[in-house]
Write a protein that holds these residues in place. Structure first.
Motif, short mmCIF file in Angstrom:
data_model
loop_
_atom_site.label_atom_id
_atom_site.label_comp_id
_atom_site.label_asym_id
_atom_site.label_seq_id
_atom_site.Cartn_x
_atom_site.Cartn_y
_atom_site.Cartn_z
N LEU A 3 65.83 112.50 1.54
CA LEU A 3 65.32 111.68 0.45
C LEU A 3 65.35 112.49 -0.85
O LEU A 3 64.80 113.59 -0.92
N SER A 9 60.20 108.95 -9.92
CA SER A 9 59.73 108.53 -8.60
C SER A 9 58.49 109.30 -8.18
O SER A 9 57.54 108.74 -7.61
N TYR A 322 66.09 107.84 -3.20
CA TYR A 322 67.27 107.34 -2.49
C TYR A 322 67.72 108.37 -1.47
O TYR A 322 67.50 109.58 -1.62
N ASP A 323 68.31 107.88 -0.39
CA ASP A 323 68.69 108.73 0.73
C ASP A 323 70.15 109.21 0.59
O ASP A 323 71.00 108.48 0.12
#
Length: 328
Positions: A3, A9, A322-323
Motif C-alpha cells: 500500500l 492520504s 493505492y496498491d
C-alpha cells in the motif's frame, strides 16, 4: 500487495488521540522488552552535506518491522527545498512482506507531538493549564491538539520571531476555543507556562536554564538530530530531571545531551531514564511538585512504527492509498 500512502492520504487516516495511545504503548513496549529499538545509523559521503539517518524498529504487538530513511540536508534551505525529507517502510514481522510505503512528513509531525503529550502525561503536574510554545509553525499546531488529549489546557502562550506566524497559528487553533497570548520573548513563555514545548530548529541555545520555574515541565523537541545543535543550554539540562526517548539515540544524536556533557554540566548518570521506563513505573520521573522535568525528544524509529500501524489499518478501512505489486 504494497500500500502506497501519500501525505494527503495520511492526513485523512491519522487522528491525534489514537496516535497518543499508540505512542504510549510502543514506549512501554521498549521498556518491557517486547519491542526492539536500535540506535539510528547515520551515513554521509563528502562533499555533499546530506546526512542520511536509518531509523528502524520491530514490535511484537504491532506485528511490524519498520525503517525510516531520513534525509537531513542543511543546504536545501538555499535551494528552497525542505531540509528534512523521509520515507517509511512497514513490513510484516513474521513473513517479511512489505505492507506499506509512507511519505514521512505527516507521520513524523503527528508522532512527535504525540510523544510530547505522552511525556507530559507522565512528567507534568496533572493540573497544568497553561501551555507555552516556543515556535508557532505546523508542529506547534500539532502540539496543541496532542496536549489537549492529556492535560486540562485552558491558555496558550506562544512566541515566534514574527507576529505574522503567531497570527497564522492563532487562526489554526481557533476552533479549540483556547485563550492564545503572544509572548514578547522566549523568557516570557517560561515565566507564564506550566508546560513548555520548544519547537524551533535552533543551532545555538535559545532557552536558558535560569528561566525554568519550580514545577515546570519542558518538552525539548525542535533541535534537529545533529550532535552540535540544541535549543536548551547546559544549565537547563543540569537543572532538570531529564528523561530521554531512547538512551542510545540521545547519546548519538542529541545536541542537548552531548553539548551539556561536553561542557561538564551533566554526566551520563544524570539522565533519569527512558520515557518507557517512566510509563512502566520502573523509574520515577517527577518526585515532587517543585521538580523541573525535561523530556529530551530526539525521535526514534518505533514512533514511526506505531503511527505506521495506525495509518495502515485506517487506510485499509477507509480505502485510502493505492496498491502496487512490488514483485511484478
Amino acid at each position: 500487495m504494497t500500500l502506497i500512502l501519500t501525505a494527503s492520504s495520511l492526513q485523512a487516516a491519522i487522528d491525534m488521540p489514537s496516535t497518543v495511545a499508540a505512542i504510549e504503548g510502543v514506549f512501554g513496549a521498549i521498556a518491557r522488552g517486547s519491542a526492539a529499538q536500535p540506535t539510528p545509523l547515520a551515513m554521509q559521503v563528502a562533499p555533499a552535506d546530506s546526512n542520511f539517518l536509518v531509523m528502524s524498529g520491530v514490535a511484537a504487538a504491532e506485528e511490524l518491522a519498520s525503517v525510516k530513511l531520513l534525509a537531513d540536508v542543511p543546504s536545501n534551505a538555499g535551494r528552497g527545498l525542505p531540509t528534512q525529507r523521509s520515507t517509511i517502510m512497514l513490513s510484516d514481522h513474521v513473513t517479511g512482506e512489505t505492507l506499506a510505503i509512507l511519505d514521512g512528513r505527516v507521520p513524523t509531525r503527528i508522532r512527535t507531538a504525540a510523544a510530547s503529550a505522552v511525556a507530559s502525561r507522565h512528567l507534568a503536574r496533572p493540573g497544568s493549564r497553561v501551555l507555552g510554545l516556543v515556535g508557532a509553525g505546523a508542529l506547534a499546531v500539532a502540539h496543541v491538539e496532542a496536549m489537549l488529549c492529556v492535560l486540562p489546557i485552558e491558555r496558550i502562550v506562544v512566541w515566534s520571531r514574527t507576529s505574522e506566524r503567531v497570527q497564522g497559528f492563532r487562526d489554526a487553533v481557533a476552533h479549540h476555543g483556547l485563550q492564545v497570548d503572544e509572548a514578547s520573548s522566549v523568557e516570557e513563555v517560561f515565566a507564564e507556562s506550566d508546560v513548555v514545548c520548544t519547537l524551533t530548529p535552533s543551532v545555538e541555545p535559545i532557552v536558558r536554564g535560569d528561566w525554568f520555574r519550580p514545577g515546570q515541565h519542558v518538552n525539548a523537541v525542535g533541535a534537529r538530530p545533529r550532535p552540535g545543535e540544541r535549543e536548551i543550554d547546559s544549565a537547563g539540562m543540569a537543572r532538570a530531571r531529564v528523561v530521554v526517548d531512547h538512551r542510545g539515540t540521545a547519546e548519538a544524536k542529541s545536541g542537548e545531551y552531548l553539548l551539556a556533557l561536553a561542557d561538564g554540566a551533566i554526566s551520563s548518570t544524570d539522565i533519569v531514564g527512558e520515557l518507557g521506563q517512566v510509563i512502566n513505573g520502573d523509574v520515577i520521573g517527577r518526585v515532587s511538585d517543585d521538580d523541573v522535568t525535561l523530556f529530551n525528544s530526539v525521535g526514534i524509529g518505533l514512533q514511526d512504527l506505531a503511527v505506521g500501524r495506525l495509518a495502515y489499518d485506517r487506510a485499509r478501512e477507509l480505502g485510502l492509498g493505492y496498491d502496487v505489486d512490488m514483485s511484478n
